[in-house]
Design an enzyme around this catalytic site. Structure first.
Site, PDB file in Angstrom:
ATOM      1  N   PHE A   5     -30.802  -8.242  48.576  1.00  0.00           N
ATOM      2  CA  PHE A   5     -31.120  -9.466  47.835  1.00  0.00           C
ATOM      3  C   PHE A   5     -30.446 -10.679  48.472  1.00  0.00           C
ATOM      4  O   PHE A   5     -29.269 -10.615  48.854  1.00  0.00           O
ATOM      5  CB  PHE A   5     -30.593  -9.386  46.391  1.00  0.00           C
ATOM      6  N   ASP A   6     -31.160 -11.784  48.511  1.00  0.00           N
ATOM      7  CA  ASP A   6     -30.537 -13.083  48.703  1.00  0.00           C
ATOM      8  C   ASP A   6     -29.854 -13.447  47.379  1.00  0.00           C
ATOM      9  O   ASP A   6     -30.054 -12.770  46.364  1.00  0.00           O
ATOM     10  CB  ASP A   6     -31.624 -14.103  49.069  1.00  0.00           C
ATOM     11  N   LEU A   7     -29.078 -14.542  47.350  1.00  0.00           N
ATOM     12  CA  LEU A   7     -28.426 -14.954  46.101  1.00  0.00           C
ATOM     13  C   LEU A   7     -29.067 -16.206  45.485  1.00  0.00           C
ATOM     14  O   LEU A   7     -29.757 -16.135  44.485  1.00  0.00           O
ATOM     15  CB  LEU A   7     -26.923 -15.179  46.328  1.00  0.00           C
TER      16      LEU A   7
END
Length: 215
Positions: A5-7
């Site tokens: 995941f990106d944030l």
């Protein structure tokens, strides 16, 4: 299966903290302020790249970055929220996949945030800006994250809200899902993936449906 995941714009919304920290740094150095929209259009890039794009001279960029980080550290937890359905997405994903975070944010502060939200224990690895030489859209952050996993014959997915997330995934040879919960347009995301969904929970349900279809 591995899901990365990106944030910002993917699991969290720290727009308020980011904007405030940028404006604070321009105040500290008595420099003309960029507009909020100009700053938001650059979110997802490393801080030094953002400041250069905002007109800060090469000699002063890291001074601005240091000032930004000092302020951001003080306000990040109070002025950051989980995006809708993000907690459900991570919880569901952890039931059938190993998870990681790949972000251009500073890893140290990213861990603090995810611990604050009670989610860090769901992730096997977190790769931040200081962990790589070449940030997204380079493949390095994803490949570095994958070093922490046994990747033999595993499905690997990158879930992110900007074209940089998707380009990084393409460069690393992993599957990519674009999200409309963040900072990029549908048209921009569709240039790099066929799968563009509303938010992280939709993405996880999509991946799970694909897994079930092939099991």
């Amino acid at each position: 299966m591995i899901i990365l995941f990106d944030l910002d714009g993917t699991l969290i919304d720290s727009t308020e903290a980011i904007l405030e920290s940028f404006h604070n740094s321009f105040d500290v150095f008595n420099s003309p302020h960029p507009t909020d929209d100009t700053i938001k259009a650059l979110i997802g890039h490393p801080l030094d790249v953002m400041y250069k794009e905002l007109g800060v001279s090469k000699e002063k960029v890291w001074d601005f970055v240091d000032t930004y980080k000092e302020h951001y550290r003080k306000i990040s937890t109070q002025k950051t929220v989980l995006l809708p359905h993000a907690k459900e997405a991570v919880t569901l994903a952890s039931t059938f996949a190993e998870l990681g975070i790949v972000t251009t944010k500073t890893g140290k502060y990213s861990r603090v945030l995810m611990e604050y939200f009670g989610l860090m224990d769901k992730f096997k690895v977190l790769i931040g800006r200081e962990d790589v030489i070449n940030p997204k859209p380079h493949a390095e952050p994803i490949l570095k994250a994958l070093e922490k996993f046994d990747v033999n014959s595993k499905d690997v997915w990158m879930v992110g809200d900007t074209s940089m997330d998707l380009i990084s995934a393409n460069n690393a040879g992993v599957k990519a899902i674009g999200l409309l919960s963040g900072y990029d347009t549908k048209e921009s995301l569709q240039e790099y993936t066929d799968v563009v969904l509303c938010d992280s929970l939709e993405a996880i349900k999509y991946i799970l449906s694909r897994k079930n279809a092939h099991s």
